[in-house]
Design a protein around this motif. Structure first.
Motif, short mmCIF file in Angstrom:
data_model
loop_
_atom_site.label_atom_id
_atom_site.label_comp_id
_atom_site.label_asym_id
_atom_site.label_seq_id
_atom_site.Cartn_x
_atom_site.Cartn_y
_atom_site.Cartn_z
N ASP A 172 0.83 -1.20 0.00
CA ASP A 172 0.00 0.00 0.00
C ASP A 172 0.87 1.25 0.00
OD1 ASP A 172 -2.71 -1.18 2.20
OD2 ASP A 172 -2.08 -1.77 0.18
N GLN A 230 -9.18 11.38 1.05
CA GLN A 230 -9.85 11.93 2.22
C GLN A 230 -9.56 13.42 2.34
OE1 GLN A 230 -8.52 9.64 5.65
NE2 GLN A 230 -10.19 8.18 5.37
N HIS A 256 -4.62 7.36 -0.61
CA HIS A 256 -4.15 6.02 -0.26
C HIS A 256 -4.39 5.10 -1.44
CE1 HIS A 256 -3.26 2.59 2.37
NE2 HIS A 256 -4.26 1.98 1.77
N THR A 312 -4.28 1.13 -2.45
CA THR A 312 -4.23 -0.24 -1.94
C THR A 312 -3.62 -1.15 -2.99
OG1 THR A 312 -6.23 0.18 -0.66
CG2 THR A 312 -5.63 -2.12 -1.02
N THR A 361 -8.17 5.78 -2.49
CA THR A 361 -9.07 6.38 -1.52
C THR A 361 -8.55 7.76 -1.18
OG1 THR A 361 -9.62 4.22 -0.58
CG2 THR A 361 -10.15 6.17 0.74
N SER A 374 -5.45 13.28 2.15
CA SER A 374 -4.58 12.13 1.90
C SER A 374 -5.09 11.34 0.71
CB SER A 374 -4.48 11.23 3.13
OG SER A 374 -5.74 10.65 3.42
N LYS A 425 -13.73 7.22 -3.25
CA LYS A 425 -12.94 6.08 -3.71
C LYS A 425 -13.01 5.97 -5.22
CE LYS A 425 -13.10 3.29 0.47
NZ LYS A 425 -13.20 1.93 1.04
N THR A 454 0.60 5.71 0.77
CA THR A 454 -0.18 6.87 1.20
C THR A 454 0.66 8.13 1.06
OG1 THR A 454 -1.36 5.51 2.83
CG2 THR A 454 -1.55 7.90 3.04
N THR A 455 0.06 9.18 0.55
CA THR A 455 0.69 10.49 0.52
C THR A 455 -0.21 11.48 1.23
OG1 THR A 455 1.46 12.31 -0.89
CG2 THR A 455 -0.23 10.89 -1.83
N TYR A 456 0.40 12.43 1.93
CA TYR A 456 -0.32 13.35 2.78
C TYR A 456 -0.10 14.79 2.31
CZ TYR A 456 -0.42 9.32 5.87
OH TYR A 456 -0.61 8.06 6.39
#
Lengths: 113, 113
Positions: free
Chosen positions: A18, A64, A75, A77, A62, A73, A57, A20-22
């Protein structure tokens, strides 16, 4: 002026892991957009978030938008090699110009097959 | 629709030379933008336009000029090119309503030696 910060700057993963970037803004945002840029290509729009706490999504992606509308963020998967590229967030300052987006510096994702 | 087109794709300039980067969109969008992208630095807004005859400065306008005589075209002029203007330049357009995605052109890679 408004600043939009993204972390990490780089991320290397094994295919199937997985990612994730913020994205964090120094000011409250009216909306945030995410773009993907393949190596050697141009940014392509992925999605826009407008509401506080919004979650959207797109297949394995995904997105947010934070409750305070200052962070977001993305994400992914089970990454695939087709996910390789730089992911940018871009925000429009709440109460600011309706015409301009401020882009983060992006997160470069590489995927080892 | 061709979307947003940019010419040239590549260009090498000598210090002090001038050139015009061309941008055309066929989507009848009111808003058009010029960005520059330096490695690892995201997208910086140079100039933008909200309609024919109306232009305004972005974050990094020094050394550049623009004009918008038609809805379709938004050329970017570099006068007295400097090595600091070596970058990839992207033109983008957006429809006139709120919260719309930006459509990017393929970019012009400019080197100033």
């Amino acid at each position: 002026g408004q600043q939009v910060m993204q972390i990490p700057q780089y991320q290397h993963v094994q295919e199937g892991e997985d990612f994730t970037t913020y994205c964090n803004s120094s000011t409250t945002l009216s909306n945030i957009q995410w773009y993907k840029q393949r190596p050697g290509g141009h940014p392509v729009f992925l999605i826009q978030l407008v509401k506080s706490g919004e979650v959207k999504k797109q297949k394995r992606l995904t997105f947010q938008f934070g409750e305070a509308k200052k962070n977001s963020s993305l994400h992914i998967t089970a990454t695939q090699t087709t996910d390789v590229g730089t992911y940018f967030c871009a925000g429009r300052r709440s109460g600011g110009s309706n015409y301009k987006l401020t882009f983060g510096k992006g997160t470069l994702l590489t995927v080892n097959p | 629709n061709a979307g947003v087109t940019q010419t040239p794709k590549f260009r090498i300039l000598k210090i002090g030379q001038s050139m015009t980067l061309q941008c055309t969109q066929d989507m009848n969008h009111n808003y058009m933008y010029w960005y520059r992208q330096d490695p690892g630095m995201g997208l910086k807004l140079i100039y933008y336009s909200v309609g024919a005859g109306i232009t305004d400065k972005g974050e990094v306008p020094n050394g550049y000029n623009v004009s918008r005589s038609t809805t379709e075209d938004f050329p970017l002029r570099l006068e007295l090119a400097a090595p600091s203007q070596t970058s990839v330049y992207f033109c983008a357009s957006r429809a006139g309503t709120d919260y719309n995605e930006q459509f990017f052109g393929p970019g012009t890679r400019l080197t100033v030696l």
